[in-house]
Write an enzyme that holds these catalytic residues in place. Structure first.
Site, PDB file in Angstrom:
ATOM      1  N   ASP A  39       1.785  -4.683   8.716  1.00  0.00           N
ATOM      2  CA  ASP A  39       0.627  -3.690   8.459  1.00  0.00           C
ATOM      3  C   ASP A  39       0.222  -3.064   9.909  1.00  0.00           C
ATOM      4  O   ASP A  39      -0.921  -3.656   9.804  1.00  0.00           O
ATOM      5  CB  ASP A  39      -0.026  -3.431   7.492  1.00  0.00           C
ATOM      6  CG  ASP A  39      -0.408  -2.033   6.652  1.00  0.00           C
ATOM      7  OD1 ASP A  39      -0.009  -0.669   7.645  1.00  0.00           O
ATOM      8  OD2 ASP A  39      -0.907  -1.721   5.334  1.00  0.00           O
ATOM      9  N   ASP A  41      -0.842   0.059  10.728  1.00  0.00           N
ATOM     10  CA  ASP A  41      -1.258   1.508  11.134  1.00  0.00           C
ATOM     11  C   ASP A  41      -2.620   1.257  11.489  1.00  0.00           C
ATOM     12  O   ASP A  41      -3.365   2.726  10.547  1.00  0.00           O
ATOM     13  CB  ASP A  41      -1.139   2.114   9.361  1.00  0.00           C
ATOM     14  CG  ASP A  41      -1.665   1.365   8.448  1.00  0.00           C
ATOM     15  OD1 ASP A  41      -2.665   0.043   8.695  1.00  0.00           O
ATOM     16  OD2 ASP A  41      -1.810   1.956   7.192  1.00  0.00           O
TER      17      ASP A  41
END
Length: 137
Positions: A39, A41
């Site tokens: 992930d 982000d």
């Protein structure tokens, strides 16, 4: 610390690990995992994407050589412009696919060669595969 900071710290200490909004689960059985994604982000950590990608690439190359792939793959050079997140690999055909959220294959490559739209549609539009393991990763 200020009185407000002390109150916040005091409140934080009263939260049990079960009620904490962030936790770490160290009991993940990786034996049945076929692919691992990150992930990226920046919600939990900030990092520089290119060095992170290069680290992952080099680690994958070393792992492949350890698994018996030819030593020559160490000569391949990672090009940040050629890769992106969210790709699916069609292991049977050797194609790399970029799909939208409805599993429509928008772009396909065979190796580093862009697949013409007619060929991509012939392979992936008419059949509408499920894109699940073991055929896909």
């Amino acid at each position: 610390p200020s009185t407000r900071a002390s109150a916040i710290l005091s409140d934080a200490r009263r939260i049990s690990p079960q009620d904490a909004p962030i936790f770490c689960n160290r009991a993940v059985n990786m034996a049945n995992m076929e692919a691992i994604g990150f992930d990226m982000d920046h919600t939990l950590a900030q990092y520089k994407a290119e060095p992170f990608d290069l680290l992952a690439y080099n680690g994958a190359v070393e792992r492949l050589v350890a698994m018996g792939y030819p030593e020559e793959i160490r000569d391949f050079k990672y090009d940040v412009t050629q890769f992106q997140r969210g790709l699916v690999i069609d292991k049977a055909r050797g194609n790399v696919l970029k799909m939208d959220r409805h599993k429509y294959v928008k772009v396909a490559y065979h190796g580093l060669s862009h697949m013409p739209a007619e060929q991509r549609k012939a392979l992936y539009d008419r059949q509408r595969p499920q894109f699940t393991p073991p055929e896909y990763a």
